[in-house]
Structures are given as C-alpha cells and as structure tokens.
Design an enzyme around this catalytic site. Structure first.
Site: not given
Length: 147
Positions: A22, A74, A80, A87, A100, A102, A111
C-alpha cells in the site's frame, strides 16, 4: 460540485500497513493532495473513513441531502463482501468512481470478487495514491459540468 471521498476499513492505517503493498503515504497525505487538486479544478471535497460498515452506509445515505453529487470510494476489504454497502450506493443514485491503491486483480483469489465495479462509473486500481487524484479528475470530467 461537492464530492465525498469515502474510505473503508483499515485505510486509516495507510503509511504503516503493509507498505510493500500500500505504500508509505498516509490517508492524511492523500486527503491533503486531494484538497489541493479539488481547489485547482474548482470542486468542493469532503472526506469520511470508517472501519464500520453501518457507519459507511449511513454516511452514503446522508450525502445527497447534504448536496454531494458524486463519490470517490475505496471500499477496502468491503469490496469483496459488502452487499449492504453496494445497495446503499445504488439507493442514493449518485455516480461514483471506485479506487484501490493496489492492483487487486494481481492479488489473492478472494480479492478477485468485486461487488462494486459493475455499478461504478469507473474503477482505478494499482496506481497507489495517484488513483485518488485520477478518480477526482474523472468525476469532475464526467459529471462536473452537469452539477
């Protein structure tokens, strides 16, 4: 135009959390660079981070009444797993760009599941902190003139 930048779980740990994946940039540093970028393109930006799914959902639900017209999000690990967060984004009917740090497509198999990319205006992955700047520019470019 008002844009809300939302960060999910563990992103408050940026700079210390797995820097090989990260990077060393903190969330505060990302927010500072986004403030500068927002000022340069003439948009208003606000930030919200939580490790709690329900708090993220409540913040999303309140955003339209507070004048926000789009999100940069993010979802972190909720990418996931969180149908509820998905929703909420659908319910408020505001466009969003998913970010994201990465390159999630090159990471662990779990992922590879993404509950947001099909409903996002776009997804940016693998560019580190620059991804947030790109997302802000994309939101402005796609929706700024209509706000």
């Amino acid at each position: 135009m008002k844009i809300l930048v939302i960060n999910g779980p563990n992103l408050n740990m940026l700079g210390n959390r797995e820097p090989a994946i990260y990077g060393a940039t903190t969330l505060e540093e990302i927010e500072s660079s986004l403030r500068r970028k927002a000022l340069s393109i003439g948009v208003e930006v606000d930030f919200y981070q939580s490790n709690i799914e329900g708090e993220l959902i409540e913040r999303i639900q309140k955003a339209p009444a507070q004048g926000f017209r789009a999100f940069v999000i993010n979802p972190g690990g909720y990418t996931h797993t969180s149908v509820a967060l998905r929703d909420a984004l659908i319910a408020v009917e505001l466009p969003f760009i998913e970010v994201h740090l990465s390159k999630v497509s090159a990471r662990e198999p779990f992922r590879q599941i993404n509950l947001f990319s099909d409903i996002a205006a776009g997804s940016i992955s693998g560019f580190g902190p620059l991804g947030y700047i790109l997302a802000l520019e994309a939101v402005w470019g796609l929706y700024g003139k209509k706000a």
